[in-house]
Design a protein around this motif. Structure first.
Motif, PDB file in Angstrom:
ATOM      1  N   ASP A   1       2.741  -6.643   3.038  1.00  0.00           N
ATOM      2  CA  ASP A   1       2.726  -7.898   3.666  1.00  0.00           C
ATOM      3  C   ASP A   1       4.265  -8.797   3.534  1.00  0.00           C
ATOM      4  OD1 ASP A   1       2.419  -8.469   0.720  1.00  0.00           O
ATOM      5  OD2 ASP A   1       0.940 -10.003   1.131  1.00  0.00           O
ATOM      6  N   ILE A   2       4.783  -8.762   2.344  1.00  0.00           N
ATOM      7  CA  ILE A   2       5.960  -9.571   2.114  1.00  0.00           C
ATOM      8  C   ILE A   2       7.099  -9.186   2.976  1.00  0.00           C
ATOM      9  CG2 ILE A   2       7.805 -10.220   0.437  1.00  0.00           C
ATOM     10  CD1 ILE A   2       5.833  -9.740  -1.744  1.00  0.00           C
ATOM     11  N   ARG A   3       7.177  -7.597   3.285  1.00  0.00           N
ATOM     12  CA  ARG A   3       8.137  -7.315   4.138  1.00  0.00           C
ATOM     13  C   ARG A   3       7.935  -7.521   5.626  1.00  0.00           C
ATOM     14  NH1 ARG A   3      11.957  -2.965   3.841  1.00  0.00           N
ATOM     15  NH2 ARG A   3      11.847  -3.473   1.511  1.00  0.00           N
ATOM     16  N   ALA A   4       6.687  -7.528   5.975  1.00  0.00           N
ATOM     17  CA  ALA A   4       6.198  -7.798   7.543  1.00  0.00           C
ATOM     18  C   ALA A   4       6.674  -9.428   7.668  1.00  0.00           C
ATOM     19  CB  ALA A   4       4.766  -7.738   7.536  1.00  0.00           C
ATOM     20  N   ARG A   5       6.485 -10.339   6.788  1.00  0.00           N
ATOM     21  CA  ARG A   5       6.640 -11.692   7.036  1.00  0.00           C
ATOM     22  C   ARG A   5       8.203 -11.840   6.897  1.00  0.00           C
ATOM     23  NH1 ARG A   5       2.103 -12.337   3.412  1.00  0.00           N
ATOM     24  NH2 ARG A   5       3.329 -12.392   1.462  1.00  0.00           N
TER      25      ARG A   5
ATOM     26  N   VAL B   1       1.076  -1.113  -0.050  1.00  0.00           N
ATOM     27  CA  VAL B   1       0.118  -0.057   0.204  1.00  0.00           C
ATOM     28  C   VAL B   1       1.044   1.133  -0.048  1.00  0.00           C
ATOM     29  CG1 VAL B   1      -1.898   1.297   1.398  1.00  0.00           C
ATOM     30  CG2 VAL B   1      -1.984  -1.310   1.237  1.00  0.00           C
ATOM     31  N   PRO B   2       0.833   2.069  -0.764  1.00  0.00           N
ATOM     32  CA  PRO B   2       1.584   3.425  -0.853  1.00  0.00           C
ATOM     33  C   PRO B   2       1.629   4.209   0.506  1.00  0.00           C
ATOM     34  CG  PRO B   2       0.247   3.135  -2.974  1.00  0.00           C
ATOM     35  CD  PRO B   2       0.048   2.188  -2.053  1.00  0.00           C
ATOM     36  N   LEU B   3       2.466   4.533   0.908  1.00  0.00           N
ATOM     37  CA  LEU B   3       2.487   5.364   2.342  1.00  0.00           C
ATOM     38  C   LEU B   3       1.601   6.515   2.268  1.00  0.00           C
ATOM     39  CD1 LEU B   3       6.424   4.717   3.498  1.00  0.00           C
ATOM     40  CD2 LEU B   3       4.296   3.635   4.355  1.00  0.00           C
ATOM     41  N   GLU B   4       1.688   7.030   1.052  1.00  0.00           N
ATOM     42  CA  GLU B   4       0.906   8.383   1.004  1.00  0.00           C
ATOM     43  C   GLU B   4      -0.612   8.228   1.340  1.00  0.00           C
ATOM     44  OE1 GLU B   4       2.638   7.227  -1.504  1.00  0.00           O
ATOM     45  OE2 GLU B   4       4.453   8.455  -1.191  1.00  0.00           O
ATOM     46  N   SER B   5      -1.170   6.985   1.149  1.00  0.00           N
ATOM     47  CA  SER B   5      -2.396   6.550   1.407  1.00  0.00           C
ATOM     48  C   SER B   5      -2.905   6.715   2.603  1.00  0.00           C
ATOM     49  CB  SER B   5      -2.964   5.381   0.590  1.00  0.00           C
ATOM     50  OG  SER B   5      -2.272   4.295   1.168  1.00  0.00           O
ATOM     51  N   TYR B   6      -2.079   6.736   3.746  1.00  0.00           N
ATOM     52  CA  TYR B   6      -2.325   6.633   5.142  1.00  0.00           C
ATOM     53  C   TYR B   6      -2.558   7.896   5.429  1.00  0.00           C
ATOM     54  CZ  TYR B   6      -1.065   1.663   5.069  1.00  0.00           C
ATOM     55  OH  TYR B   6      -1.153   0.229   4.901  1.00  0.00           O
ATOM     56  N   LEU B   7      -2.232   8.827   4.807  1.00  0.00           N
ATOM     57  CA  LEU B   7      -2.094  10.538   4.958  1.00  0.00           C
ATOM     58  C   LEU B   7      -3.539  11.065   4.425  1.00  0.00           C
ATOM     59  CD1 LEU B   7       1.428  11.235   4.476  1.00  0.00           C
ATOM     60  CD2 LEU B   7       0.573  10.704   6.601  1.00  0.00           C
ATOM     61  N   GLY B   8      -4.346  10.498   3.787  1.00  0.00           N
ATOM     62  CA  GLY B   8      -5.528  11.070   3.357  1.00  0.00           C
ATOM     63  C   GLY B   8      -6.667  10.752   4.256  1.00  0.00           C
ATOM     64  N   ARG B   9      -7.812  11.243   3.888  1.00  0.00           N
ATOM     65  CA  ARG B   9      -8.893  11.390   4.636  1.00  0.00           C
ATOM     66  C   ARG B   9      -9.360   9.728   5.034  1.00  0.00           C
ATOM     67  NH1 ARG B   9     -11.103  16.180   5.442  1.00  0.00           N
ATOM     68  NH2 ARG B   9     -10.657  17.874   4.130  1.00  0.00           N
ATOM     69  N   GLU B  10      -9.443   8.948   3.848  1.00  0.00           N
ATOM     70  CA  GLU B  10      -9.891   7.641   3.849  1.00  0.00           C
ATOM     71  C   GLU B  10      -8.542   6.596   4.111  1.00  0.00           C
ATOM     72  OE1 GLU B  10     -12.676   6.007   0.961  1.00  0.00           O
ATOM     73  OE2 GLU B  10     -13.596   7.994   1.076  1.00  0.00           O
TER      74      GLU B  10
ATOM     75  N   GLN C   1      12.315   1.894  -1.001  1.00  0.00           N
ATOM     76  CA  GLN C   1      11.168   1.064  -1.147  1.00  0.00           C
ATOM     77  C   GLN C   1       9.725   1.476  -0.868  1.00  0.00           C
ATOM     78  OE1 GLN C   1      11.339  -2.067  -3.239  1.00  0.00           O
ATOM     79  NE2 GLN C   1      13.382  -1.364  -3.409  1.00  0.00           N
ATOM     80  N   ALA C   2       9.850   2.697  -0.105  1.00  0.00           N
ATOM     81  CA  ALA C   2       8.656   3.048   0.708  1.00  0.00           C
ATOM     82  C   ALA C   2       7.888   2.171   1.292  1.00  0.00           C
ATOM     83  CB  ALA C   2       7.711   3.985  -0.329  1.00  0.00           C
TER      84      ALA C   2
END
Length: 199
Positions: free
Chosen positions: A108-112, A3-12, A75-76
């Motif tokens: 998810d790949i980096r988390a695992r 998921v692009p990091l920028e999407s966590y900074l939006g309204r949704e 890699q963001a």
């Protein structure tokens, strides 16, 4: 999936990947070099130890955990990791894990892969078969996503003060969000087991 990091900074707010594992051994060795991938930036990366005493009306137990945050700018990808000591575990474990590991990431790949920083580390060389996965899934609940989004915000604003782009947080939490937040050390359910593992 990433998921692009920028999407966590939006309204949704989007979903965040959560991986949680029970660790039945002590000590837990951490290969920080693998996590850092040769780089550690004091502006964005964190290694923080928390002690949260029992407080009347807010927390019914004392909590102690280590929080590690690692940002891969190329890699963001952001990884937030909690190593929670289960202080109620008695001598011999009593069937309870000594630690619970929780990992949140936009990838998810980096988390695992991050789970590997606890495995195969000298001198004990623990194996994957020794830990129990409690959860591995994309979460959309507001409290967990907001927890990760706050780390994204802290990371990108730290970079913005040094020639990076400035982001404005547009998170408008619901009026009941603070009342439903779980303790700082955990976003997962303690009742989980192998049957709660989902992809």
């Amino acid at each position: 999936m990433r998921v692009p990091l920028e999407s966590y900074l939006g309204r949704e707010l989007p979903s965040v990947y959560s991986l949680v594992a029970a660790v039945p051994f002590s000590p837990v060795d951490v290969d920080l070099n693998v996590l850092a991938r040769g780089e550690w930036d004091a502006l964005t990366d964190r290694f923080r130890v928390w002690f949260l005493p029992k407080t009347e009306g807010q927390s019914d137990k004392t909590s102690c955990y280590v929080m590690i945050r690692k940002f891969d700018q190329q890699q963001a990808v952001l990884v937030c990791l909690h190593i929670v000591a289960n202080l109620e575990t008695g001598e011999g474990g009593n069937g309870q894990p000594y630690f619970t590991l929780g990992i949140l990431s936009n990838d998810d790949i980096r988390a695992r892969a991050t789970l590997g920083i606890f495995l195969g580390v000298p001198p004990i060389f623990h194996r994957r078969s020794e830990i129990t996965l409690i959860e591995r899934k994309w979460r959309t609940d507001p409290a967990t996503v907001a927890r990760f989004a706050s780390n994204v915000y802290a990371t990108v604003t730290a970079k913005s003060g040094h020639g990076g782009e400035v982001y404005r947080l547009r998170l408008e939490p619901g009026s009941d969000l603070l009342a439903t937040l779980k303790p700082l050390d955990a976003w997962w359910d303690d009742s989980g087991g192998e049957d709660s593992v989902k992809e």
